[in-house]
Write an enzyme that holds these catalytic residues in place. Structure first.
Site, PDB file in Angstrom:
ATOM      1  N   ARG A  23       0.819  -1.229   0.000  1.00 11.43           N
ATOM      2  CA  ARG A  23       0.000   0.000   0.000  1.00 11.43           C
ATOM      3  C   ARG A  23       0.841   1.262   0.000  1.00 11.43           C
ATOM      4  O   ARG A  23       0.362   2.335  -0.340  1.00 11.43           O
ATOM      5  CB  ARG A  23      -0.905   0.037   1.232  1.00 11.43           C
ATOM      6  CG  ARG A  23      -1.873  -1.125   1.321  1.00 11.43           C
ATOM      7  CD  ARG A  23      -2.519  -1.173   2.697  1.00 11.43           C
ATOM      8  NE  ARG A  23      -1.461  -1.372   3.702  1.00 11.43           N
ATOM      9  CZ  ARG A  23      -1.584  -1.056   4.991  1.00 11.43           C
ATOM     10  NH1 ARG A  23      -2.683  -0.507   5.446  1.00 11.43           N
ATOM     11  NH2 ARG A  23      -0.593  -1.280   5.830  1.00 11.43           N
ATOM     12  N   GLU A  28       7.090   7.811  11.369  1.00 11.41           N
ATOM     13  CA  GLU A  28       7.017   8.984  12.239  1.00 11.41           C
ATOM     14  C   GLU A  28       8.167   9.890  11.831  1.00 11.41           C
ATOM     15  O   GLU A  28       9.325   9.538  12.023  1.00 11.41           O
ATOM     16  CB  GLU A  28       7.208   8.598  13.712  1.00 11.41           C
ATOM     17  CG  GLU A  28       5.985   8.094  14.392  1.00 11.41           C
ATOM     18  CD  GLU A  28       6.219   7.854  15.897  1.00 11.41           C
ATOM     19  OE1 GLU A  28       7.365   7.985  16.379  1.00 11.41           O
ATOM     20  OE2 GLU A  28       5.241   7.527  16.562  1.00 11.41           O
ATOM     21  N   GLN A  47       9.147  26.466  14.992  1.00 11.32           N
ATOM     22  CA  GLN A  47       8.773  26.881  13.643  1.00 11.32           C
ATOM     23  C   GLN A  47       9.038  25.736  12.673  1.00 11.32           C
ATOM     24  O   GLN A  47      10.072  25.079  12.751  1.00 11.32           O
ATOM     25  CB  GLN A  47       9.613  28.107  13.268  1.00 11.32           C
ATOM     26  CG  GLN A  47       9.320  28.718  11.935  1.00 11.32           C
ATOM     27  CD  GLN A  47      10.125  30.001  11.737  1.00 11.32           C
ATOM     28  OE1 GLN A  47      10.233  30.818  12.628  1.00 11.32           O
ATOM     29  NE2 GLN A  47      10.689  30.165  10.553  1.00 11.32           N
ATOM     30  N   ASP A  48       8.099  25.495  11.768  1.00  9.84           N
ATOM     31  CA  ASP A  48       8.293  24.552  10.671  1.00  9.84           C
ATOM     32  C   ASP A  48       8.376  25.347   9.380  1.00  9.84           C
ATOM     33  O   ASP A  48       7.581  26.264   9.155  1.00  9.84           O
ATOM     34  CB  ASP A  48       7.113  23.571  10.564  1.00  9.84           C
ATOM     35  CG  ASP A  48       7.225  22.400  11.515  1.00  9.84           C
ATOM     36  OD1 ASP A  48       8.224  22.308  12.238  1.00  9.84           O
ATOM     37  OD2 ASP A  48       6.304  21.570  11.533  1.00  9.84           O
ATOM     38  N   ARG A  59      20.430  27.108  -1.872  1.00 10.49           N
ATOM     39  CA  ARG A  59      20.005  28.008  -0.791  1.00 10.49           C
ATOM     40  C   ARG A  59      21.030  27.878   0.329  1.00 10.49           C
ATOM     41  O   ARG A  59      21.253  26.801   0.850  1.00 10.49           O
ATOM     42  CB  ARG A  59      18.616  27.641  -0.297  1.00 10.49           C
ATOM     43  CG  ARG A  59      17.537  27.811  -1.351  1.00 10.49           C
ATOM     44  CD  ARG A  59      16.157  27.523  -0.774  1.00 10.49           C
ATOM     45  NE  ARG A  59      15.127  27.598  -1.764  1.00 10.49           N
ATOM     46  CZ  ARG A  59      14.409  28.689  -2.038  1.00 10.49           C
ATOM     47  NH1 ARG A  59      14.634  29.798  -1.378  1.00 10.49           N
ATOM     48  NH2 ARG A  59      13.477  28.646  -2.964  1.00 10.49           N
ATOM     49  N   HIS A  62      23.193  29.690   5.373  1.00 12.04           N
ATOM     50  CA  HIS A  62      22.529  30.634   6.267  1.00 12.04           C
ATOM     51  C   HIS A  62      22.657  30.217   7.729  1.00 12.04           C
ATOM     52  O   HIS A  62      22.689  29.031   8.045  1.00 12.04           O
ATOM     53  CB  HIS A  62      21.047  30.722   5.923  1.00 12.04           C
ATOM     54  CG  HIS A  62      20.789  31.123   4.508  1.00 12.04           C
ATOM     55  ND1 HIS A  62      19.636  30.787   3.848  1.00 12.04           N
ATOM     56  CD2 HIS A  62      21.543  31.820   3.615  1.00 12.04           C
ATOM     57  CE1 HIS A  62      19.672  31.271   2.616  1.00 12.04           C
ATOM     58  NE2 HIS A  62      20.829  31.898   2.451  1.00 12.04           N
ATOM     59  N   LYS A  71      18.268  22.918  13.430  1.00  7.41           N
ATOM     60  CA  LYS A  71      17.301  22.510  12.412  1.00  7.41           C
ATOM     61  C   LYS A  71      17.315  21.003  12.231  1.00  7.41           C
ATOM     62  O   LYS A  71      18.372  20.376  12.287  1.00  7.41           O
ATOM     63  CB  LYS A  71      17.631  23.165  11.063  1.00  7.41           C
ATOM     64  CG  LYS A  71      17.561  24.679  11.090  1.00  7.41           C
ATOM     65  CD  LYS A  71      18.055  25.277   9.792  1.00  7.41           C
ATOM     66  CE  LYS A  71      18.039  26.793   9.856  1.00  7.41           C
ATOM     67  NZ  LYS A  71      18.662  27.395   8.682  1.00  7.41           N
ATOM     68  N   HIS A 118      23.790  26.438   7.335  1.00  9.48           N
ATOM     69  CA  HIS A 118      23.080  25.387   6.623  1.00  9.48           C
ATOM     70  C   HIS A 118      22.760  25.830   5.201  1.00  9.48           C
ATOM     71  O   HIS A 118      22.463  26.997   4.955  1.00  9.48           O
ATOM     72  CB  HIS A 118      21.772  25.056   7.356  1.00  9.48           C
ATOM     73  CG  HIS A 118      20.906  24.100   6.609  1.00  9.48           C
ATOM     74  ND1 HIS A 118      19.744  24.488   5.980  1.00  9.48           N
ATOM     75  CD2 HIS A 118      21.061  22.779   6.362  1.00  9.48           C
ATOM     76  CE1 HIS A 118      19.211  23.433   5.391  1.00  9.48           C
ATOM     77  NE2 HIS A 118      19.986  22.389   5.603  1.00  9.48           N
ATOM     78  N   TYR A 131      11.839  21.673   7.215  1.00 10.02           N
ATOM     79  CA  TYR A 131      12.708  21.640   8.379  1.00 10.02           C
ATOM     80  C   TYR A 131      12.083  22.339   9.560  1.00 10.02           C
ATOM     81  O   TYR A 131      11.373  23.318   9.437  1.00 10.02           O
ATOM     82  CB  TYR A 131      14.114  22.175   8.076  1.00 10.02           C
ATOM     83  CG  TYR A 131      14.218  23.544   7.461  1.00 10.02           C
ATOM     84  CD1 TYR A 131      14.501  24.661   8.242  1.00 10.02           C
ATOM     85  CD2 TYR A 131      14.060  23.712   6.096  1.00 10.02           C
ATOM     86  CE1 TYR A 131      14.621  25.916   7.670  1.00 10.02           C
ATOM     87  CE2 TYR A 131      14.185  24.963   5.517  1.00 10.02           C
ATOM     88  CZ  TYR A 131      14.456  26.059   6.319  1.00 10.02           C
ATOM     89  OH  TYR A 131      14.574  27.299   5.755  1.00 10.02           O
ATOM     90  N   GLU A 142      20.057  37.292  10.577  1.00 14.27           N
ATOM     91  CA  GLU A 142      20.563  36.313   9.614  1.00 14.27           C
ATOM     92  C   GLU A 142      21.939  36.704   9.102  1.00 14.27           C
ATOM     93  O   GLU A 142      22.219  37.867   8.819  1.00 14.27           O
ATOM     94  CB  GLU A 142      19.610  36.183   8.426  1.00 14.27           C
ATOM     95  CG  GLU A 142      20.074  35.126   7.439  1.00 14.27           C
ATOM     96  CD  GLU A 142      19.113  34.946   6.292  1.00 14.27           C
ATOM     97  OE1 GLU A 142      18.846  33.798   5.941  1.00 14.27           O
ATOM     98  OE2 GLU A 142      18.631  35.962   5.740  1.00 14.27           O
ATOM     99  N   LYS A 170      20.644  37.733  -2.238  1.00 11.40           N
ATOM    100  CA  LYS A 170      21.468  37.837  -1.026  1.00 11.40           C
ATOM    101  C   LYS A 170      22.566  36.780  -0.997  1.00 11.40           C
ATOM    102  O   LYS A 170      23.659  37.040  -0.505  1.00 11.40           O
ATOM    103  CB  LYS A 170      20.607  37.782   0.243  1.00 11.40           C
ATOM    104  CG  LYS A 170      19.935  36.456   0.515  1.00 11.40           C
ATOM    105  CD  LYS A 170      19.070  36.518   1.760  1.00 11.40           C
ATOM    106  CE  LYS A 170      18.397  35.193   2.030  1.00 11.40           C
ATOM    107  NZ  LYS A 170      17.531  35.256   3.204  1.00 11.40           N
ATOM    108  N   ASP A 171      22.293  35.593  -1.542  1.00  5.79           N
ATOM    109  CA  ASP A 171      23.333  34.563  -1.577  1.00  5.79           C
ATOM    110  C   ASP A 171      24.435  34.901  -2.580  1.00  5.79           C
ATOM    111  O   ASP A 171      25.576  34.493  -2.413  1.00  5.79           O
ATOM    112  CB  ASP A 171      22.726  33.196  -1.893  1.00  5.79           C
ATOM    113  CG  ASP A 171      21.900  32.636  -0.739  1.00  5.79           C
ATOM    114  OD1 ASP A 171      22.010  33.164   0.388  1.00  5.79           O
ATOM    115  OD2 ASP A 171      21.135  31.678  -0.968  1.00  5.79           O
TER     116      ASP A 171
END
Length: 185
Positions: A23, A28, A47-48, A59, A62, A71, A118, A131, A142, A170-171
């Site tokens: 199936r 979890e 925060q998610d 990305r 940071h 994270k 990260h 994350y 930041e 910014k990167d």
């Protein structure tokens, strides 16, 4: 859940138990009690985050300076090369990095503790990266480290995307190691 230290021992590879049959599967993706037991300490996530990016998007790298975020990173669709860089001023591993492939297929997660920058590079046509973060995002706090900094020397799998990555504005102007602000601890 299986937890394995990487070559930077504070950065952990987390592999949840997966029950699969004809199936599909069930796992979890987060269990506070099991995670705290594996770490030996309690982590409170507040925060998610959910990021969707196309192939070749990079990305990072940071981090937040005064309100550092730990994270727990996973990929819900696609695959990425996920990286953590030790940016703690007092660390004997300062400037070292670790990278792992995270994908919807391998269901692995990466624990990136506070004190680490990260970033990730999308290797599939598209990827959804989720994350959990231990502190709230604060744009004024930041900091960014250049993704291609020669001092750090990350071996990004650029051959898989056919060349240079796509970066945010910014990167593109992120400072090199010599000018980056490190965690004071």
């Amino acid at each position: 859940m299986q937890v394995t230290p990487t070559r930077l021992p504070e950065v952990l590879l987390v592999e949840p138990r997966v029950a699969s049959d004809a199936r599909g599967f069930f796992m979890e993706s987060w269990n506070q009690r099991d995670f705290d037991a594996a770490l030996g300490t309690s982590v409170g996530f507040v925060q998610d985050n959910h990021s969707r990016s196309s192939r070749g998007v990079l990305r990072g790298l940071h981090y937040q300076l005064t309100r550092p975020q730990a994270k727990l990173v996973r990929v819900a669709s696609g695959r990425v090369f996920d990286v953590a860089v030790d940016v703690r001023q007092s660390s004997p591993r300062r400037g070292q990095w670790v990278g792992v492939e995270l994908s919807a297929d391998n269901r692995r997660q990466l624990w990136v503790p506070a004190g680490f920058a990260h970033g990730f590079l999308v290797l599939s046509e598209q990827a959804d990266v989720l994350y959990k973060a231990s502190d709230y995002y604060d744009p004024s706090d930041e900091r960014i480290l250049a993704w291609d900094d020669p001092h750090v020397g990350i071996a990004w799998p650029l051959h898989e995307i056919g060349g240079r990555p796509t970066l945010s504005a910014k990167d593109q102007v992120a400072p090199r190691w010599e000018a980056a602000q490190l965690y004071p601890w």
